[in-house]
Design an enzyme around this catalytic site. Structure first.
Site, short mmCIF file in Angstrom:
data_model
loop_
_atom_site.label_atom_id
_atom_site.label_comp_id
_atom_site.label_asym_id
_atom_site.label_seq_id
_atom_site.Cartn_x
_atom_site.Cartn_y
_atom_site.Cartn_z
N LEU A 241 -17.74 12.88 -1.99
CA LEU A 241 -17.88 13.43 -0.65
C LEU A 241 -18.06 14.94 -0.65
CD1 LEU A 241 -17.67 12.82 2.43
CD2 LEU A 241 -15.33 13.62 2.25
N HIS B 102 -21.44 8.51 5.55
CA HIS B 102 -21.24 9.95 5.66
C HIS B 102 -22.56 10.64 5.35
CE1 HIS B 102 -19.59 13.95 5.26
NE2 HIS B 102 -18.44 13.51 5.72
N GLU C 75 -6.52 2.47 7.29
CA GLU C 75 -7.93 2.06 7.25
C GLU C 75 -8.10 0.55 7.15
OE1 GLU C 75 -10.34 4.61 4.79
OE2 GLU C 75 -12.08 3.29 4.96
N HIS D 70 -18.83 5.58 3.65
CA HIS D 70 -17.67 6.46 3.67
C HIS D 70 -16.41 5.85 4.27
CE1 HIS D 70 -15.44 10.13 3.63
NE2 HIS D 70 -15.40 10.24 4.92
N GLY E 232 -0.55 4.44 0.17
CA GLY E 232 -1.31 5.57 0.70
C GLY E 232 -0.55 6.17 1.89
N GLU F 45 -17.26 17.26 5.71
CA GLU F 45 -17.79 17.78 6.95
C GLU F 45 -17.31 19.21 7.18
OE1 GLU F 45 -17.78 14.84 9.94
OE2 GLU F 45 -17.41 16.28 11.52
N PHE G 145 -14.94 20.38 13.80
CA PHE G 145 -15.40 19.18 13.11
C PHE G 145 -16.41 18.50 14.01
CE2 PHE G 145 -13.34 16.47 9.61
CZ PHE G 145 -13.34 17.52 8.71
N ARG H 139 -21.14 12.13 12.77
CA ARG H 139 -21.61 11.65 11.47
C ARG H 139 -22.77 10.68 11.51
NH1 ARG H 139 -15.86 11.18 8.49
NH2 ARG H 139 -15.72 13.42 8.46
N SER I 298 -8.96 9.77 11.01
CA SER I 298 -8.39 8.64 10.26
C SER I 298 -7.13 9.04 9.51
CB SER I 298 -9.42 8.02 9.33
OG SER I 298 -9.94 8.98 8.49
N LEU I 299 -7.06 10.27 9.02
CA LEU I 299 -5.78 10.72 8.48
C LEU I 299 -4.75 10.63 9.60
CD1 LEU I 299 -6.72 13.84 6.30
CD2 LEU I 299 -6.09 11.56 5.53
N GLN J 294 -19.10 3.32 8.42
CA GLN J 294 -19.57 4.69 8.54
C GLN J 294 -20.27 5.18 7.27
OE1 GLN J 294 -16.83 8.34 8.99
NE2 GLN J 294 -17.84 8.10 10.96
N GLY K 122 0.83 -1.20 0.00
CA GLY K 122 0.00 0.00 0.00
C GLY K 122 0.86 1.25 0.00
N ASP L 138 -8.65 -5.38 -0.28
CA ASP L 138 -7.86 -6.57 -0.61
C ASP L 138 -6.98 -7.07 0.55
OD1 ASP L 138 -8.90 -5.89 -3.07
OD2 ASP L 138 -7.01 -5.10 -3.83
N ARG M 118 -16.21 6.58 13.74
CA ARG M 118 -15.00 7.39 13.67
C ARG M 118 -15.36 8.88 13.64
NH1 ARG M 118 -12.07 9.86 8.94
NH2 ARG M 118 -14.01 9.47 7.85
N ALA N 198 -0.80 5.61 5.14
CA ALA N 198 -0.34 4.65 6.14
C ALA N 198 0.88 3.88 5.62
CB ALA N 198 -1.46 3.68 6.51
N GLY N 199 0.82 3.45 4.37
CA GLY N 199 1.91 2.67 3.80
C GLY N 199 3.19 3.49 3.70
#
Ligand SMILES: Cc1cc2nc3c(=O)[nH]c(=O)nc-3n(C[C@H](O)[C@H](O)[C@H](O)COP(=O)(O)OP(=O)(O)OC[C@H]3O[C@@H](n4cnc5c(N)ncnc54)[C@H](O)[C@@H]3O)c2cc1C
Ligand code: SF4
Ligand code: FES
Lengths: 581, 262
Positions: free
Chosen positions: A259, A249, A383, A359, A33, A262, A134, A293, A399-400, A247, A31, A228, A394, A35-36
């Site tokens: 999206l 949204h 995620e 979402h 993204g 928010e 938020f 949410r 999550s970011l 979740q 991954g 995956d 959440r 996190a990866g």
């Protein structure tokens, strides 16, 4: 290595081969993204030799789409404690409180580090990182870069990884996680571009493959979000946790379900129904539009279901016309562009038609706060993982943050475990590769009974209609049967393209395997959980039931489908209370 | 509605061919939606890149009715209305396609200036290499303060936002006649990225960036044709950034020619 002799199908007649070359890396991150990449940087920094494998180029990852922002207690009058409390309350008390404390306490460093690496955050008057309110937060603690926070963070991490020479294998699709006993030995990957399968040995593997939103119709997620990694790890024996918590949204653009952040409500956006009422008064009189949410999503869905959508249609209005052109252009330029391009509406002049959509995936691969799963050498973050810091719901902006905090922790842990891992087992990796080659060719050789794209569409509809914003026992049971039928249909169908280079029919088929596997677990977990908590809202069990259900759902793969078990929630910092806003 | 799609199967086709797909009514409104409709329901063999479907990930750059565009951001109806392009033409953009009827068909071809891997999927190696060439990472003036962010003026942030918004879709490179003619030219996106770091007050390199790219491969190679500005989906205006690089470089006394030399 498996060579072409063993697999006589050549690429002109279709068919896949195993690559002769065995790839090996100390730490393999799946991954690219947030996190990866954060895990890869941490592992490299800790001295490990690292490679990232990703099915799309890193900056094409779904993280790039995140809009609203990232939470951290950056200001003196905010606190880690308060961030943690909001998170736990938001989670409907299902989050593990020790993990939440880590999330909140490491947040300021992780966010500032991104600034140090070059992220262009929006700034307040005093030149410090700007923050906006938020939903569900007692303090305006969401740091942002316009309404393109994910884009800014991901590009910064990619640039930093490039500067540090992190090795990236792009357009490699992981088809299998190889586990022997209780240890992960590596993975098998399809090089999409060359059309070859590779076995990749590793001392630690970090799964950072993101969410599985596309299991549902009406999802805000990228088309590639098919879960995956979590699914492959589950099939390899690692448990997945709390999958029934999905979740929805509240505000996704009617039509495409892109999206509508928010952040729009954070900037003062108002919700109106078809009768011209600011209906949130009825559901969360104090927090109004900025309630969490799950609550806003249910409120909107109720308005729609009871016929109070705009002109009776399945949407309500999100209105920012009162904010003024300047404010909208400066703070919400991305949102404005999306509305113009995808709905033909300029939100400066007209309200935005919105409806709830899938979402975020709260559930994922069960892991501890260093990313370790129950399989030795297999770690996870982002995620795809369930630490769990989000519990049953959440909070936006968390999550970011999770990707950076726990991505880094998983990377460090992966690097530190690597030297003590036993010597890799080449023979076993070779067997796995041969099995995968045979499996791929099996898919190719089967006749097309039903197009997998049709099966996917059916799955998405079933999941949204039977496991959506509101749930009900009998409806869900019917849904589970349909999911199982789709799973069986997928197992016997083939695909209509047999070439090896960029075979997206095969990729689509493999993604569909992941999706249907996870869908079954979501369905079973949701049916079993006889209460309403956070995003899991049952008409037949409308109340939270701490006595029976203050616990995590764990699913293990079994011969005849998932085996469900339960685990204690880690409490200790905050008392479990009723959740009112 | 009909899509005329350029197809190429490595190992089988010696040159690209065109295939026409008939679609009921414009599904999902965008060209990407139409391509999915083909892939999902008619022909699983067709290949094209995608991810976000919302014009933020930069995956789906292709040539649509001879204009480089993001397939997910392009409404079928807009293409059918047939706004004519104001680009300086070259290469494939200039080539006629036999049998193409612009009145009834949308023509979809791979992004120009990159080798085709299969169908609409191109090899982006040159683009990524160029990006790496400009060293697009932050080199801070001094060690960042521990436990604090560096302050930035709101105005500086706003100035940077346009350049930072680049999604690396490569539409600009695919529209650039110089990229087409000069295999070593770094191209608009990489140079705009260099400008992004040049303008960032937190980065120490400043003139070093100008010196590094004061070459024919770098900004000197650009003839300010501005096709890139016209096709950019994010209003990054890479051509404008290059013009500024040229202007700032001209102000430097006795500037050393860059590392590549000319
Ligand atoms: C539209 C939108 C807006 C959002 N806004 C916010 C926000 O404002 N604030 C916030 O906190 N959160 C937000 N979120 C949530 C947040 O963006 C995500 O949770 C987060 O970015 C996930 O990051 P990740 O690194 O875990 O996964 P991703 O970014 O999804 O990356 C997954 C990676 O795994 C790779 N991969 C997947 N499968 C395979 C495979 N089989 N083989 C090889 N590689 C594979 C992919 O190529 C990709 O690189 C938003 C989400 C959405 C949908
Ligand atoms: S400058 Fe514009 S066209 Fe070029 S890569 Fe960036 S976003 Fe795409
Ligand atoms: S699919 Fe992401 S930009 Fe088009």
């Amino acid at each position: 290595m498996a060579g072409s002799d063993d697999f006589p199908l050549s690429s002109s007649t279709g068919g896949f081969e195993g690559a002769r070359e065995l790839l090996a890396h100390e730490v393999v991150v799946i991954g690219g993204g947030l996190a990866g990449l954060r895990a890869a940087l941490a592992a490299a920094n800790a001295g490990a030799e690292v490679a990232v494998f990703t099915k799309v180029h890193p900056i094409r990852s779904h993280s790039v789409a995140a809009q609203g922002g990232i939470n951290a207690a950056l200001r003196e009058d905010d606190s880690v404690e308060s961030h943690a409390f909001d998170t736990v309350k938001g989670s409907d008390y299902l989050a593990d409180q020790d993990a939440v404390m880590l999330l909140a306490s490491e947040a300021p460093d992780r966010v500032r580090e991104m600034e140090h690496w070059g992220t262009v955050f929006s700034r307040a008057e005093d030149g410090r990182i700007a923050q906006r309110p938020f939903g569900g937060a007692g303090y305006p603690r969401t740091a942002y870069a316009q309404d393109r926070t994910g884009h800014n963070l991901l590009h910064t991490l990619f640039e930093t990884a490039l500067g540090q020479g992190i090795r990236v294998y792009e357009e490699y699709f992981i088809t299998r996680i190889v586990v022997s006993g209780d240890r992960c030995l590596g993975v098998v990957a399809l090089n999409i571009r060359e059309g070859q399968l590779h076995s990749i040995q590793a001392r630690s593997v970090v799964i950072a493959t993101g969410g599985y939103g596309r299991i549902f119709d009406r999802s805000t997620n990228a088309v590639i979000n098919t879960g995956d990694g979590a699914s492959l790890a589950y099939r390899a024996g690692a448990p997945i946790e709390d999958m029934e918590f999905v979740q929805f949204h509240p505000t996704t653009l009617y039509g495409t379900n892109i999206l509508m952040s928010e952040g729009i409500r954070g900037e003062g956006g108002l919700l109106w129904n078809g009768e011209g009422e600011r209906f949130m008064e009825r559901y969360a009189p104090k927090a109004m539009e900025l309630a969490p949410r799950d609550i806003v999503a249910r409120s909107i869905q109720t308005e729609i279901d009871e016929g109070r959508g705009i002109d009776g249609k399945p949407f309500v209005h999100l209105d920012i016309t009162h904010l003024g052109a300047e404010h909208v252009k400066e703070r919400l330029p991305g949102i404005r562009e999306i509305c113009i391009n995808f709905a033909g509406i300029d939100p400066i002049e007209k309200p935005i038609p919105i409806q709830p959509g899938q979402h975020y995936s709260m559930g994922g691969l069960a892991c501890d706060s260093d990313g370790a799963t129950e399989v030795t050498g297999l770690l996870t973050a982002g995620e795809a993982a369930c630490v769990s810091v989000h519990g049953a719901n959440r909070l936006g902006g968390n999550s970011l943050l999770e990707t950076l905090v726990f991505g880094r922790r998983a990377g460090v842990a992966a690097a530190s475990q690597a030297p003590t891992a036993p010597e890799p087992d080449e023979a076993l990796m070779d067997v796995a590769l041969r099995e995968e080659v045979a499996r791929m060719n099996g898919i190719l050789m089967r006749p097309v009974e039903e197009r997998h794209a049709d099966l996917k569409e059916r799955l998405q509809k079933v999941m949204f209609e039977h496991f959506g914003v509101f749930r009900n026992g009998p409806v869900m049971k019917e849904g589970l049967e349909m999911v199982q039928k789709i799973k069986a249909a997928l197992e016997i169908t083939g695909i209509d393209y047999h070439g090896s280079v960029f075979n997206q029919a095969l990729v689509g088929y493999l993604e569909m395997e992941s999706m249907v596997e996870l869908a079954e677990v979501i369905a079973m977990g949701a049916i079993a959980r006889e209460e309403s908590r956070g995003s899991h809202s049952r008409i037949d069990f409308p109340d939270r039931d701490d006595e029976r259900w203050l616990k995590h759902t764990f699913a293990y793969v079994g011969e005849d489908g998932p085996i469900i078990e339960y685990r204690e929630v880690t409490l200790g910092h905050f008392e479990v209370k009723e959740r009112v806003y | 509605m009909r899509l005329r799609v350029q197809r190429f199967e490595p190992g089988r086709d010696t040159s690209p061919r065109y295939q026409v797909y008939e679609l009921e009514d414009p599904p999902g409104q965008t060209v990407l939606g139409a391509l999915f409709e083909v892939q999902d329901r008619q022909d699983g063999s067709i290949a094209f890149r995608y991810s976000c479907r919302g014009a933020v990930c930069g995956s789906c750059a292709m040539l649509i009715n001879k204009v480089p565009r993001l397939a997910c951001k392009t409404q079928v109806s807009d293409v059918m209305e047939g706004a004519t392009s104001n680009l300086q033409t070259f290469g494939t953009i200039d080539q006629d396609v036999e049998d193409w009827d612009p009145e009834t068909e949308i023509l979809v071809e791979p992004l120009p200036n990159f080798p085709v891997i299969r169908d609409l999927v191109v090899d982006m190696t040159r683009f990524w290499n160029a990006l790496e060439e400009v060293e697009p990472w932050m080199v801070p003036a001094e060690d960042p303060p521990e436990g604090l962010e560096r302050p930035m003026e709101h105005g500086d942030v706003v100035k940077l936002e346009r350049l930072v918004g680049c999604i690396l879709c490569a539409l600009c490179s695919g529209s650039c006649p110089i990229v087409h003619d000069e295999p070593d030219f770094l191209g608009p996106a990489a140079l705009a990225k260099a400008r992004r770091f040049y303008e960032d007050p937190r980065d120490v390199r400043r003139d070093g960036i100008l010196e590094m790219l004061y070459t024919e491969e770098g900004f000197e190679g650009c003839d300010l044709i501005y096709n890139c500005v016209k096709v950019c989906p994010r209003n990054v205006a890479p051509g404008g950034a290059i013009r500024k690089l040229k202007k700032d470089a001209a102000k430097l006394p006795a500037l050393e020619r860059g590392r590549n030399g000319i």
